[in-house]
Enzyme design. Sequence first.
Site, PDB file in Angstrom:
ATOM      1  N   HIS A  47      -8.288  -5.649   9.604  1.00 39.64           N
ATOM      2  CA  HIS A  47      -9.432  -5.502  10.511  1.00 39.64           C
ATOM      3  C   HIS A  47      -9.322  -6.424  11.730  1.00 39.64           C
ATOM      4  O   HIS A  47      -8.555  -7.391  11.744  1.00 39.64           O
ATOM      5  CB  HIS A  47     -10.738  -5.809   9.763  1.00 39.64           C
ATOM      6  CG  HIS A  47     -10.807  -7.224   9.255  1.00 39.64           C
ATOM      7  ND1 HIS A  47     -11.110  -8.297  10.059  1.00 39.64           N
ATOM      8  CD2 HIS A  47     -10.587  -7.726   8.012  1.00 39.64           C
ATOM      9  CE1 HIS A  47     -11.095  -9.405   9.343  1.00 39.64           C
ATOM     10  NE2 HIS A  47     -10.772  -9.099   8.107  1.00 39.64           N
ATOM     11  N   HIS A  64      -8.017  -5.935   4.457  1.00 38.43           N
ATOM     12  CA  HIS A  64      -8.175  -7.360   4.771  1.00 38.43           C
ATOM     13  C   HIS A  64      -6.871  -8.103   4.517  1.00 38.43           C
ATOM     14  O   HIS A  64      -6.016  -7.651   3.749  1.00 38.43           O
ATOM     15  CB  HIS A  64      -9.295  -7.949   3.915  1.00 38.43           C
ATOM     16  CG  HIS A  64     -10.581  -7.191   4.020  1.00 38.43           C
ATOM     17  ND1 HIS A  64     -11.605  -7.554   4.864  1.00 38.43           N
ATOM     18  CD2 HIS A  64     -11.000  -6.053   3.396  1.00 38.43           C
ATOM     19  CE1 HIS A  64     -12.600  -6.684   4.761  1.00 38.43           C
ATOM     20  NE2 HIS A  64     -12.261  -5.763   3.874  1.00 38.43           N
TER      21      HIS A  64
END
Length: 202
Positions: A9, A150
């Site tokens: 992200h 992530h």
Amino acid sequence: MTKIILVRHGVTTWNHQFRYQGHSDIPLAEEGFLQAKKVALRLAKEPAAAVYASDLGRAANTAHVIAEQHKLTVKLLPALREINFGLWEGKTYPELEKGYAKEVQGLFSCPADLLIPEGESFRQVKNRAYSAIMDVAKQHAGETIIAVSHGGTIRTILCAVLDLDLNKLWNIKQDNTAVNIIEFYEHKAVVALVNDTHHLRS
């Protein structure tokens, strides 16, 4: 060949503040949205059949920007969440070193099975995230898929594919909006790209 493009992200304010965010739903910073736009343009020519993402906002919003280029909707997968940092969520690195010095040392020296207070271990993260990615690969055999997750989670997936000791996960760098590519063939998986961020320099 099935191709999974794993993307971290965009940056958040907690990333800048060096805070453990884990399952905390911290939104993208303005810079993070700009990074998302750049990685979206980079991936625009990929023949993506689907876009998946962790259900945490910073990953989901990065994925939405990417998915717009392909006229796709994002499919949310909670299994792609970051590690649950439990009692450590929201704390800065220096704060943790004062209160949990021994545990923090273990987090970086032998992270695989360190159970974070009221949180998870990286082995638990690997088990849920790698299983989810393998399911996606099976569902989309022969296709190209983008999945936004992530830093810690992507590291565990790469360790699983490479059959690398999970205690070596910090040896794999993951910058914000880094692109990683895994190619699945009939009898093996090949890591074709790791932590590529050349789109941020354009």
